[in-house]
Design a protein around this motif. Structure first.
Motif, PDB file in Angstrom:
ATOM      1  N   THR A  39     -62.483  32.470  80.222  1.00  0.00           N
ATOM      2  CA  THR A  39     -62.626  32.631  81.670  1.00  0.00           C
ATOM      3  C   THR A  39     -62.995  34.063  82.056  1.00  0.00           C
ATOM      4  O   THR A  39     -62.909  34.995  81.254  1.00  0.00           O
ATOM      5  N   ALA A  40     -63.381  34.212  83.316  1.00  0.00           N
ATOM      6  CA  ALA A  40     -63.663  35.539  83.861  1.00  0.00           C
ATOM      7  C   ALA A  40     -62.395  36.388  83.964  1.00  0.00           C
ATOM      8  O   ALA A  40     -62.473  37.605  84.148  1.00  0.00           O
ATOM      9  N   GLY A  41     -61.244  35.753  83.844  1.00  0.00           N
ATOM     10  CA  GLY A  41     -59.990  36.499  83.937  1.00  0.00           C
ATOM     11  C   GLY A  41     -59.715  37.386  82.739  1.00  0.00           C
ATOM     12  O   GLY A  41     -58.949  38.344  82.843  1.00  0.00           O
ATOM     13  N   LEU A  42     -60.339  37.085  81.576  1.00  0.00           N
ATOM     14  CA  LEU A  42     -60.059  37.886  80.380  1.00  0.00           C
ATOM     15  C   LEU A  42     -60.586  39.306  80.542  1.00  0.00           C
ATOM     16  O   LEU A  42     -59.839  40.273  80.365  1.00  0.00           O
ATOM     17  N   THR A  78     -55.552  31.800  80.799  1.00  0.00           N
ATOM     18  CA  THR A  78     -56.616  31.058  80.117  1.00  0.00           C
ATOM     19  C   THR A  78     -56.172  29.630  79.790  1.00  0.00           C
ATOM     20  O   THR A  78     -54.979  29.375  79.614  1.00  0.00           O
ATOM     21  N   PRO A  79     -57.121  28.684  79.697  1.00  0.00           N
ATOM     22  CA  PRO A  79     -56.737  27.296  79.440  1.00  0.00           C
ATOM     23  C   PRO A  79     -56.267  27.029  78.018  1.00  0.00           C
ATOM     24  O   PRO A  79     -55.644  26.000  77.764  1.00  0.00           O
ATOM     25  N   VAL A  80     -56.604  27.892  77.074  1.00  0.00           N
ATOM     26  CA  VAL A  80     -56.108  27.767  75.701  1.00  0.00           C
ATOM     27  C   VAL A  80     -55.310  29.022  75.384  1.00  0.00           C
ATOM     28  O   VAL A  80     -55.816  30.144  75.499  1.00  0.00           O
ATOM     29  N   VAL A 134     -49.380  37.396  76.344  1.00  0.00           N
ATOM     30  CA  VAL A 134     -50.518  38.131  76.901  1.00  0.00           C
ATOM     31  C   VAL A 134     -51.554  37.169  77.456  1.00  0.00           C
ATOM     32  O   VAL A 134     -52.023  37.305  78.598  1.00  0.00           O
ATOM     33  N   PHE A 135     -51.945  36.175  76.669  1.00  0.00           N
ATOM     34  CA  PHE A 135     -52.960  35.236  77.139  1.00  0.00           C
ATOM     35  C   PHE A 135     -52.422  34.372  78.280  1.00  0.00           C
ATOM     36  O   PHE A 135     -53.180  33.998  79.180  1.00  0.00           O
ATOM     37  N   ALA A 136     -51.140  34.087  78.258  1.00  0.00           N
ATOM     38  CA  ALA A 136     -50.563  33.337  79.377  1.00  0.00           C
ATOM     39  C   ALA A 136     -50.664  34.141  80.667  1.00  0.00           C
ATOM     40  O   ALA A 136     -50.921  33.586  81.743  1.00  0.00           O
ATOM     41  N   SER A 137     -50.504  35.455  80.588  1.00  0.00           N
ATOM     42  CA  SER A 137     -50.605  36.294  81.784  1.00  0.00           C
ATOM     43  C   SER A 137     -52.031  36.346  82.315  1.00  0.00           C
ATOM     44  O   SER A 137     -52.254  36.620  83.494  1.00  0.00           O
TER      45      SER A 137
END
Length: 800
Positions: free
Chosen positions: A329-332, A476-478, A470-473
């Motif tokens: 996603t663009a969120g990363l 992201t979908p995975v 970290v990825f939960a924050s």
């Protein structure tokens, strides 16, 4: 190579820390690699895509000649394929669905409108040229300013504005900024560029009737994630899909997402039960793959009189292109930017707003470094600006601001858990290696050829092996969790390692074998890594974020360690020794002056079970283990880099005369591989700094669609790079390792701009927009010469 710490630890000849040549190099150097382009099979059809010539338009009509209708497909031909949607839990996030083929609208030049199939790529391209498409132009938003100003004809009609996501953070800012003696402003820009792996995107898919499975050969970093995505968007059960990633000719992040071309080719194979292949050509990549690095930073630093940073105020704007990619996603990129801008520096006041803005360019992808090249460039250029303002050397200001060793472990103002190291020592060592005093003396004397010498430095941290939290924050979908590995001792004492990651140049077939050898002592030649195949390996989210060696390598280490008690029990029984008196050493179970090899133990387990103890573990000599570090916020590699450049003020040419790296990635499994990764990253960073750029005109047309226009560094532009290594073991990982795959690409733009700005300091020019091409340099110098009278009366230096 000099290693300050490495020699202090005993190293086995084939174990962790040994400079073992890469096992995989033999096949690649002899042309024996197995790439998708090498594959063939009966009935293989080639795929070509019709791509949009416009950046933003509605599709009003598509006309396909009757004689080719059976070989041409539109979005309407694929009702059972869903749009690729990457959701996010970030509150401000707006979702964009990516259609496999454009559906009524195109959003960037190069977007796929139709696909054609034929016996050869050339014939498929001929079919593409027979398709006629009518478009109605829409307003084109090339830059973030125009996209943000738009009130209608948005890139995604159901959005409220052209913003993917906005992230904000604030900590102690008002309190600490009010105490500043000095306020410094700085803006920097990074241009858009491509990733340009040697092998472009590649995918081949067919239907295996025996297994009743869709088999997809994809040149990907993340085979298990691609399988997950294909199952979701083709509406298939996951057991119906097997993804195999053969040899991959470079990835750099370009191959860690689900590409719509992969979805289209897989759909063809699923639908027609025939083999199909698509291979991206270089022009396609340069047009549709200009998808990274484009950031803008507005920063204000609040410091004391010596330049000690108290607080930082920043606004970061990312040109996110047309789509938010799956699964990151663009969120990363947005999250990495806001979280990593503070870098290795110890200040406690921070306010940052980061926006990822949708524009009519290809969707933004995570390129090697993932925002950290941008944030490093920004914070290091700011450190140099602070130094100029307070009248000190740039490295003096950095040394005052770096996190000190006695502060470790240190939780910084962005809540990054820096897990150890000596950042100031790293910078001092880089200055020593580059011989900063000698460079200053050389500058005073001048050069006979009229060139100007400059010295630049840069420091960074590389957050690696980011975990679940970290990825939960980032929403992201995975979300990565445990990485798994299977370790199997074969009946003749060889070792098979199975892991779900995949190598695209990292040397994993060597480093994972070294990890296993360290624990079990099996000869490297007898150790085989099986990876990149969802049908043969346990699940992993894959190879990205400098995570593979820490995560899957940690799983291999843990699995090998859990096999040791089983080997000791069987070995002790075969030696007629007490189990507590034996040890595993160099691939043998040893009791006094007697020993039995792993080969003999394996032979007993598989072929001569009468030799086994009655209470042998029935799980045998094979084990699957899941692993993640004790603390999953990531391990932090850090480094200092320094360079000397010569700038020709007559031609604008920049030559790198010397380049040094002092890095600490924890315990190195293979220093040769570490240095190779770093050298490759620095070469890419040199490209970002001095050469690579995809400019666009006002209509969204890319202006560098061939390698005649898109300039890359070659062998003559990459200098001999000198290394020193520190080793601060991570307290959270197996054998103290940290990731290092991205670090080399992070610092070079900052280091080289620092050096060029140092060389041209007497001209009053400060460059802060990548790339630093000769025409940009000459234009700025000419403007500086024209402004000499104004500078003489007190006008400040020019920003370029």
């Amino acid at each position: 190579m000099n290693s300050s710490d490495h020699s202090l630890r005993a190293v086995k000849p084939q174990g962790i820390g040994a400079r073992v040549p890469r096992k995989e190099d033999a096949r690649h150097l002899h042309g024996k690699g197995n790439f998708i382009g090498n594959m063939t099979m009966p009935g293989l059809r080639e795929v070509a895509f019709l791509r949009s010539p416009l950046a933003h338009a509605r599709i009003t009509d598509v006309r396909i000649p009757d004689e080719i209708k059976g070989s041409v497909f539109l979005r309407s031909s694929m009702p059972d394929a869903l749009d690729i949607v990457a959701p996010s839990t970030l509150p401000s996030y707006q979702t964009s669905g990516i259609p496999p083929l454009a559906d009524n609208k195109v959003r960037y030049v190069g977007e796929m409108v139709a696909m054609a199939i034929a016996d050869s790529r050339a014939e498929a391209e001929d079919l593409v040229e027979m398709i006629e498409v009518d478009y109605d132009d829409l307003p084109v938003y090339v830059d973030t300013d125009s996209a943000l100003a738009a009130k209608s004809d948005l890139i995604h009609e159901n959005w409220k504005d052209n913003v993917f996501v906005t992230l904000k953070t604030e900590t102690n800012f008002e309190e600490l900024s009010s105490k500043a003696d000095v306020v410094v402003h700085k803006s920097v820009d990074l241009s858009r560029q491509c990733m340009l792996p040697m092998e472009g995107m590649a995918v081949l898919a067919y239907w295996d009737h025996q297994a009743d499975q869709l088999i997809v050969y994809a040149g990907t970093q993340v085979p298990h994630m691609i399988r997950t995505g294909l199952a979701e968007f083709l509406q298939m059960d996951m057991e119906q899909i097997r993804v195999i990633s053969p040899d991959v000719g470079g990835g750099f992040g370009y191959k860690c997402i689900l590409q719509r071309e992969e979805l289209c080719v897989a759909w063809l194979a699923k639908t027609f039960k025939q083999p199909f292949r698509y291979m991206e050509d270089r022009r396609e990549h340069l047009i549709a793959g200009a998808n990274t690095r484009e950031h803008h930073y507005d920063m204000t630093a609040y410091t004391d009189k010596q330049g000690k940073l108290l607080a930082l105020d920043a606004k970061i704007t990312i040109n996110g292109g047309a789509y938010s990619v799956w699964p990151f996603t663009a969120g990363l990129e947005t999250g990495q930017a806001v979280g990593n801008l503070p870098g290795p520096y110890a200040f406690r006041g921070y306010r940052c707003v980061t926006q990822c803005v949708a524009t009519n360019k290809p969707g933004f992808l995570p390129y090697r470094g993932v925002a950290r090249t941008g944030v490093c460039f920004a914070i290091e250029m700011l450190m140099d600006e602070i130094a100029r303002t307070v009248g000190r050397e740039g490295w003096e200001v950095r040394l005052d601001n770096l996190v000190q060793p006695e502060q470790m472990p240190y939780v910084n103002v962005a809540n990054k858990h820096l897990d150890g190291g000596d950042y100031p020592r790293s910078l001092r060592r880089a200055l020593e290696m580059i011989d900063a005093p000698a460079i200053r003396e050389r500058q005073k004397k001048g050069e006979l050829d009229g060139r100007l010498i400059g010295l630049g430095v840069g420091c960074y941290t590389e957050q690696s092996a980011h975990g679940t939290s970290v990825f939960a924050s980032w929403g992201t979908p995975v979300i990565p969790g445990y990485d798994q590995a299977t370790v199997r001792i074969t009946p003749d004492g060889g070792l098979e390692l199975r892991a779900g990651i995949h190598s695209h140049g990292q040397g994993m077939e060597t480093t994972f074998a070294q990890i296993a050898h360290e624990v079990l002592g099996v000869d490297l030649a007898r150790i085989k890594l099986v990876h990149g195949d969802t049908g043969r390996t346990p699940y992993s989210t894959g190879t990205y974020a400098s995570r593979s060696l820490v995560m899957s390598g940690g799983a291999v280490s843990s699995a090998c360690k859990q096999l040791v008690p089983r080997l000791l029990k069987i070995g002790a029984h075969m030696l007629q020794a007490d189990e507590s008196s034996v040890r595993l050493e160099d691939g043998k179970v040893v009791a006094g002056d007697k020993s039995v090899s792993i080969d003999e133990i394996a032979n007993a387990w598989y072929l001569r079970p009468q030799l086994l103890p009655a209470d042998a573990d029935p799980a045998g000599l094979e084990i699957s283990v899941g692993y993640k570090p004790k603390v999953d916020t990531g391990s932090f590699t850090y480094a200092s880099q320094a360079a000397v450049v010569a700038v020709d003020p007559q031609t604008g040419a920049v030559e790198i005369l010397d380049y040094v790296v002092v890095e600490d990635c924890g315990v190195m499994v293979n220093p040769l591989v570490v240095e190779g990764q770093c050298i490759g990253g620095i070469a890419q960073g040199i490209g970002t700094a001095l050469y690579e750029e995809t400019p666009y005109d006002d209509h969204g047309q890319p202006l560098a669609s061939t390698l005649a226009d898109y300039v890359m560094p070659g062998a003559t532009e990459v200098p001999n790079i000198r290394f020193d290594h520190f080793e601060t073991p991570s307290p959270h990982t197996e054998f103290g390792a940290k990731g290092t795959g991205e670090g080399g690409a992070i610092a070079p733009p900052a280091v080289l701009f620092s050096a060029v700005n140092d060389a041209l300091r007497d001209f009053g020019v400060v460059f802060s927009h990548t790339p630093l091409s000769p025409h940009r340099l000459l234009e700025a110098l000419e403007e500086a010469r024209m402004a000499q009278p104004q500078r003489a009366t007190g006008t400040t230096g020019m920003q370029a």
